[in-house]
Design an enzyme around this catalytic site. Structure first.
Site, mmCIF file in Angstrom:
data_model
loop_
_atom_site.group_PDB
_atom_site.id
_atom_site.type_symbol
_atom_site.label_atom_id
_atom_site.label_comp_id
_atom_site.label_asym_id
_atom_site.label_seq_id
_atom_site.Cartn_x
_atom_site.Cartn_y
_atom_site.Cartn_z
ATOM 1 C CE1 TYR A 102 -3.914 2.213 0.422
ATOM 2 C CE2 TYR A 102 -2.520 3.345 2.014
ATOM 3 C CZ TYR A 102 -3.640 3.299 1.214
ATOM 4 O OH TYR A 102 -4.503 4.382 1.215
ATOM 5 C CG HIS A 157 -0.743 5.658 -1.591
ATOM 6 N ND1 HIS A 157 -1.229 4.382 -1.428
ATOM 7 C CD2 HIS A 157 -1.819 6.459 -1.781
ATOM 8 C CE1 HIS A 157 -2.550 4.412 -1.511
ATOM 9 N NE2 HIS A 157 -2.927 5.660 -1.730
ATOM 10 C CE1 TYR A 196 -6.723 12.255 1.055
ATOM 11 C CE2 TYR A 196 -6.380 11.931 -1.287
ATOM 12 C CZ TYR A 196 -6.819 11.466 -0.070
ATOM 13 O OH TYR A 196 -7.341 10.201 0.027
ATOM 14 C CD1 TRP A 229 -7.075 5.385 -5.986
ATOM 15 C CD2 TRP A 229 -5.217 5.095 -7.179
ATOM 16 N NE1 TRP A 229 -6.014 5.459 -5.116
ATOM 17 C CE2 TRP A 229 -4.853 5.282 -5.834
ATOM 18 C CE3 TRP A 229 -4.209 4.898 -8.131
ATOM 19 C CZ2 TRP A 229 -3.538 5.269 -5.394
ATOM 20 C CZ3 TRP A 229 -2.892 4.894 -7.694
ATOM 21 C CH2 TRP A 229 -2.563 5.066 -6.350
#
Length: 105
Positions: free
Chosen positions: A18, A22, A41, A76
């Protein structure tokens, strides 16, 4: 601009992957986030899989609807769903109430 914080649970057996995914978020995904109204964000991940997100937006619900209407977000989310313990990540996060904010002024 409103501030929003949310949490999700990442599967502990998928944490490293994960994080790796990213490191290189698709440029087209970043572009549609900006266009949809997602600002400043950030994601933070604890070792037990607790994921905390922070975003600023004039209207988070409108920003979410705008993202849901894009093809790149559908791709996504389809790839990211397998990393989470429950539900679609963009539909199942829990918003946390803000209880304190130190103004930058």
């Amino acid at each position: 601009m409103q501030r929003y914080c949310f949490c999700l649970q990442v599967r502990t057996d998928r944490l490293d992957e994960y994080v790796e995914r990213h490191r290189d978020v698709w440029p087209e995904m970043q572009a549609v986030l900006r266009e949809a109204g997602w600002h400043n964000y950030s994601l933070f991940l604890r070792a037990d899989g607790l994921l905390i997100g922070y975003v600023e937006s004039p209207d988070l619900e409108a920003a979410q609807r705008a993202m849901a209407a894009t093809e790149v977000n559908a791709r996504w989310q389809a790839e990211m769903t397998e990393f989470f313990t429950a539900g679609q990540p963009d539909e199942s996060f829990v918003l946390l109430p803000e209880i304190f904010h130190l103004n930058g002024d």
